[in-house]
Scaffold this active site. Structure first.
Site, mmCIF file in Angstrom:
data_model
loop_
_atom_site.group_PDB
_atom_site.id
_atom_site.type_symbol
_atom_site.label_atom_id
_atom_site.label_comp_id
_atom_site.label_asym_id
_atom_site.label_seq_id
_atom_site.Cartn_x
_atom_site.Cartn_y
_atom_site.Cartn_z
ATOM 1 N N PHE A 122 0.862 -1.183 0.000
ATOM 2 C CA PHE A 122 0.000 0.000 0.000
ATOM 3 C C PHE A 122 0.895 1.228 0.000
ATOM 4 O O PHE A 122 2.054 1.162 0.415
ATOM 5 C CB PHE A 122 -0.893 0.011 1.250
ATOM 6 N N GLN A 235 -7.942 14.628 4.513
ATOM 7 C CA GLN A 235 -7.340 13.836 3.435
ATOM 8 C C GLN A 235 -8.272 13.710 2.229
ATOM 9 O O GLN A 235 -9.412 13.279 2.372
ATOM 10 C CB GLN A 235 -7.010 12.435 3.944
ATOM 11 N N HIS A 237 -8.600 11.553 -0.883
ATOM 12 C CA HIS A 237 -8.083 10.305 -1.446
ATOM 13 C C HIS A 237 -7.933 10.512 -2.942
ATOM 14 O O HIS A 237 -8.822 11.088 -3.567
ATOM 15 C CB HIS A 237 -9.072 9.176 -1.148
ATOM 16 N N LEU A 251 -15.413 5.583 -3.347
ATOM 17 C CA LEU A 251 -14.002 5.218 -3.306
ATOM 18 C C LEU A 251 -13.615 4.107 -4.277
ATOM 19 O O LEU A 251 -14.322 3.130 -4.440
ATOM 20 C CB LEU A 251 -13.614 4.775 -1.898
ATOM 21 N N GLU A 254 -7.308 1.948 -2.744
ATOM 22 C CA GLU A 254 -5.889 2.030 -3.060
ATOM 23 C C GLU A 254 -5.327 0.647 -3.390
ATOM 24 O O GLU A 254 -4.276 0.521 -4.006
ATOM 25 C CB GLU A 254 -5.154 2.621 -1.847
ATOM 26 N N ARG A 285 -0.850 9.510 -0.283
ATOM 27 C CA ARG A 285 -2.105 9.967 -0.877
ATOM 28 C C ARG A 285 -2.109 11.448 -1.210
ATOM 29 O O ARG A 285 -2.681 11.864 -2.215
ATOM 30 C CB ARG A 285 -3.252 9.681 0.092
ATOM 31 N N HIS A 350 -12.007 12.206 2.010
ATOM 32 C CA HIS A 350 -12.005 10.821 2.452
ATOM 33 C C HIS A 350 -11.830 10.619 3.951
ATOM 34 O O HIS A 350 -12.481 9.771 4.555
ATOM 35 C CB HIS A 350 -10.877 10.108 1.720
ATOM 36 N N ARG A 385 -2.538 10.605 6.516
ATOM 37 C CA ARG A 385 -2.639 9.212 6.961
ATOM 38 C C ARG A 385 -2.236 8.265 5.848
ATOM 39 O O ARG A 385 -2.603 8.469 4.689
ATOM 40 C CB ARG A 385 -4.078 8.901 7.371
#
Ligand SMILES: Cc1cc2nc3c(=O)[nH]c(=O)nc-3n(C[C@H](O)[C@H](O)[C@H](O)COP(=O)(O)OP(=O)(O)OC[C@H]3O[C@@H](n4cnc5c(N)ncnc54)[C@H](O)[C@@H]3O)c2cc1C
Ligand code: SF4
Ligand code: SF4
Ligand code: FES
Lengths: 572, 246
Positions: A122, A235, A237, A251, A254, A285, A350, A385
């Site tokens: 990730f 954040q 995304h 979404l 990821e 991100r 997000h 994050r």
């Protein structure tokens, strides 16, 4: 006491039945406390259910070289060093145990060849670290915790909305709310209250968040005297759906990039080569979101104003097995077969890194008896994050908050509920019914979303933020005069009228903090202050209530012990 | 694009009936979008549950043109648009308001099912092929569409004697867990009334997660019940072999 209301009493009251709330409940119960959990939706439907990609934990099942130190370092680097170092350390050290616990309670993760929990790559994680179940990890987590909690005997109050925290002097006394089904008011009396209400995405137009994510817990805690930390860090995304309109913002996990997905612009260029040649699509991100945004802005976007994300070079069967819900989501909602061609994606609001300020070990806030955990709390993620670090956050700090709240409840006597506060909470809720004229809350909400999207989005400027503050004042005035139609029975318009007040508090906190931070760092990008400044790296923002006004102060980032500094210095 | 008529049930425990709303079609629109458009512009008090808008949470179940479906996954352009689109609450559960029904009974059934109980001193190792089958059951999003369509609940209202397909799926996920150690066959027979299922497969047809409810969960569970209650020898052999995993 106010006998005219239905009243429930628990040692520990938990507001929120997502991963954080349920993990806290399981722990508080294990400590012998009586535990109540309140949530706005049915049990098992909280936002956590939507989490897809996985839980970050240095289990070392796939990459033996991993360990808590690397996870700690990745988290701090991802957060641009604004993180609470102690939270980052505890999180990295404890998440493997928390994942194993889930397995022991019945969760079934995907497996490695040797029969252990499988982990995937990730963004921002040095090693393959995310424990997952295809792309429905959140469902597995919430079901496991919910079944555990129910079997152990938590009291669940579902489809019940808390609209105010109650206090007895300086300490917490419980909460006031209403049953959505009948619109009947209810009081929860408790020695400890844990806020685990999740995020704030619904204040923005394009978001991956559900209707529940309206920042209730942050606003309620703020109103009760708790502090909000680093609220500028919202954040976006990088990959939300952009087409068709009904699913805009939804979404695209990821995990698509984790499994090898490639981003291209309309000219077919793999543009991440320009922005982060080393990490490419698996950059953090904030970087990927800004890159897509820039490509679109400079005229290289896809037909519906996004970028192309392509996984079709992988075997169709593999894609369907590892990303089943993405496959279905695109096939059914966008008429795109992701095994054959690219998806169109763009940034979506997000996750909230900021939130209620807590003590690392216990989740304790500055109000006696009030705790916070999960997305509603702040500190672990700093300015940005990493994917997968939220689910592990919920487990590690949900458990810690549950433990501390139960201990606190053991140590103190029962609080008294102040009927004046209850009456005020009731008045506040009923006011919109009493007006014969006034705007519909949906109209105000829609316009607030447009405003925040335009003025407090991915890229910010002083001019926009100042304007946003002015607009917020107007929204507050309008919200003070809105009108709700219909009865109190399961009335979403009525519900939104209260949610809107929470969103306004949170939006103001975000805007004020964003205006004050004159630099760019992580998810906070200022066009007028594009550089990351060392001096700002030493400051967190804290917001408190000062009468009716919001007060913002800078506090120094806590100094890290030498051995942790060492870890950060390694392997630059 | 053109307009379409949505014929939505409005009412509560005391009764109600359909109300027509005109909604402007947008590209890719789903039924839930249309309901939200009604909420925003015409009926702010229209009650409908939803959370994810992505077929992941199982909140938005309703009967669209008479068929139990997820409103967030049902494309408008897949329905005949020259006639009104009817949206009704799930029939098997009591209406609270509009499209929201009282599904609390399901939570009560769930609470009867003994939790996952690992064998003592297990090693936490499992092969992917052994968990594949259980992962299918664990995909369940608790939309309760299968409960709604099952005639035992829908037409015969046997909520006292019957657990319904959702909970056979749940029991199957526990019974077939490679490391679980307790038997739930007595519960299946006596409290969840698995014998009342006559394998019509209607539940499988409506499951949005495409779980093979009848073939993979109910039929194997029925076999276990038969083995345990009517063929104790097989059951004994199975127990000795410790082969819950068959
Ligand atoms: C689509 C999507 C995918 C994601 N995937 C991942 C991933 O793969 N890995 C990862 O680590 N993170 C992921 N995240 C982030 C992560 O899922 C969330 O941050 C996390 O689930 C939040 O959990 P929580 O327990 O804090 O709150 P939530 O799960 O949001 O739960 C909040 C609870 O509070 C209740 N509540 C709120 N307000 C009130 C009120 N006023 N009264 C009563 N109850 C209230 C709600 O009803 C709900 O029960 C994803 C997020 C999204 C949107
Ligand atoms: S197969 Fe059984 S459980 Fe499924 S709908 Fe038919 S009778 Fe009900
Ligand atoms: S088994 Fe399928 S239809 Fe039944 S509740 Fe689960 S997801 Fe819904
Ligand atoms: S809204 Fe979640 S399944 Fe439809």
């Amino acid at each position: 006491m106010t006998p005219k209301y239905e009243t429930h009493e628990n040692d520990v009251l938990i507001i929120g039945a997502g991963g954080a709330g349920l993990r806290a409940a399981v722990e508080a119960l294990a400590q012998g406390a009586s535990v109540g959990v309140v949530c706005k939706s049915l049990l098992g439907k909280a936002h956590t259910v939507m989490a897809e990609g996985g839980i970050a934990a240095a289990m070392c099942n796939v990459d033996q070289a991993d360990g808590w130190r690397t996870h700690f370092r990745d988290t701090m680097r991802g957060g641009k060093f604004l993180n609470n170092w102690r939270m980052a350390q505890l999180h990295a050290q404890e998440s493997p145990d928390r994942v194993r616990e889930l397995e022991q309670w019945g969760a079934l993760f995907d497996r490695t060849e040797t029969g252990d929990i499988l982990q995937r790559a990730f963004g921002g994680h040095t090693f393959k670290r995310l424990c997952h179940v295809g792309d429905r990890t959140g469902l597995e987590m919430i079901r496991t915790l919910q079944d555990r909690g129910v079997q152990q005997g938590i009291d669940v109050y579902m489809e019940c909305t808390i609209t105010r925290l109650l206090k007895d002097g300086d300490r917490i006394a419980g909460a006031f709310g209403y049953w959505r089904e009948q619109g009947r008011f209810v009081i929860f009396k408790a020695k400890s209250v844990i806020v685990a209400t999740g995020g704030i995405g619904k204040a923005w137009k394009v978001t991956s968040n559900s209707w529940e994510c309206t920042g209730d817990g942050m606003a309620l805690a703020y109103e009760a005297g708790a502090e909000l930390l680093d609220m500028e860090f919202v954040q976006f995304h990088p990959t939300g759906m952009v087409w068709p309109p009904g699913v805009q913002g939804l979404l695209v996990t990821e995990a698509v990039r984790g499994e090898g997905g490639i981003l291209r612009n309309k000219n077919g260029e793999r543009f991440m080569e320009k922005y982060d040649p080393k990490r490419m699509e698996l950059s953090t991100r904030d970087v990927v979101a800004r890159s897509i945004y820039t490509e679109v802005k400079e005229g290289r976007g896809s037909p519906h104003g996004g970028a192309f994300l392509d996984i079709s070079h992988k075997q169709a069967e593999y894609v369907k097995r590892k990303l089943p819900s993405m496959y279905h989501q695109f096939k059914e909602l966008a008429d795109v077969d992701i095994t054959k061609g690219p998806m169109e994606v763009g940034p979506t609001c997000h996750y909230m890194m900021g939130g209620i300020r807590v003590e690392a070990e216990t989740g304790r806030t500055s109000v006696a008896g009030l705790y916070a955990a999960g997305e509603a709390a702040a500190g672990l993620h700093g300015a940005n994050r990493l994917g997968g670090n939220s689910l592990s956050d919920l487990l590690v700090f949900g458990r810690r908050a549950g433990l501390a709240a139960a201990e606190h409840a053991r140590a103190v006597g029962g609080p008294a509920v102040d009927s004046a506060q209850v009456d005020e909470a009731e008045r506040q809720l009923l006011a919109p019914f009493e007006r014969t004229t006034g705007e519909n809350p949906y109209t105000i909400h829609g316009e607030l979303q447009d405003m925040l999207q335009a003025l407090v989005g991915i890229f910010r400027t002083e001019e926009d933020l100042v304007r946003a503050l002015g607009e917020l004042e107007k929204f507050k005035a309008r919200a003070g005069l809105m009108r709700v139609e219909g009865s109190r029975l399961f009335n979403p318009g009525w519900h939104l009228s209260r949610d809107l007040q929470h969103m306004l508090v949170v939006a103001e906190a975000v805007t004020r903090s964003a205006l004050a931070r004159q630099e760019s760092r992580g998810a906070h990008s200022r066009i007028d202050f594009p550089k990351t400044e060392d001096a700002w790296g030493k400051k967190n923002h804290v917001i408190t209530r000062d009468g009716a006004a919001m007060r913002l102060v800078e506090v120094p980032v806590a100094e890290m012990p030498e051995e942790l500094k060492q870890i950060l210095a390694e392997d630059k | 694009m053109s307009d379409v008529t949505m014929r939505v049930f409005r009412g509560d425990r005391d009764g109600g009936g359909p109300v027509d709303y005109r909604v402007a079609l947008t590209p890719g629109m789903v039924v839930l979008d249309a309901l939200h458009a009604i909420q925003a512009h015409q009926a702010p008090d229209l009650a409908v549950r939803w959370n994810c808008k992505a077929a992941k949470c199982g909140s938005c179940s309703a009967e669209v043109n008479g068929r139990p479906r997820l409103a967030c996954k049902t494309r408008m352009d897949a329905l005949p648009l020259d006639k009104p689109i009817t949206v009704y609450p799930l029939k098997a559960f009591p209406v609270i308001k509009d499209l929201v029904t009282d599904v609390s009974w399901n939570y009560k059934v769930n609470a009867k099912i003994p939790a996952f109980t690992p064998r003592p001193d297990v090693k936490w190792k499992m092969e992917q092929r052994d968990v594949d089958r259980v992962q299918e059951f664990r995909k369940c999003i608790e939309c309760f569409l299968c409960q709604d369509v099952c005639h035992v609940l829908r037409d015969h209202g046997k909520k006292e004697q019957f657990g319904g397909p959702r909970f056979f799926v749940r029991v199957a996920s526990l019974e077939m867990h490679p490391l679980d150690s307790v038997s739930r066959t007595k519960l299946l027979k006596e409290e969840l009334g698995i014998g009342l299922c006559n394998i019509t497969k209607c539940c499988t047809e409506v499951c949005p997660e495409e779980i093979h409810i009848t073939d993979n969960a109910i039929i194997p569970l029925k076999e276990r019940v038969v083995d345990e209650f009517y063929d104790p020898l097989t059951m004994l052999v199975r127990k000795i072999r410790g082969a819950k995993r068959d």
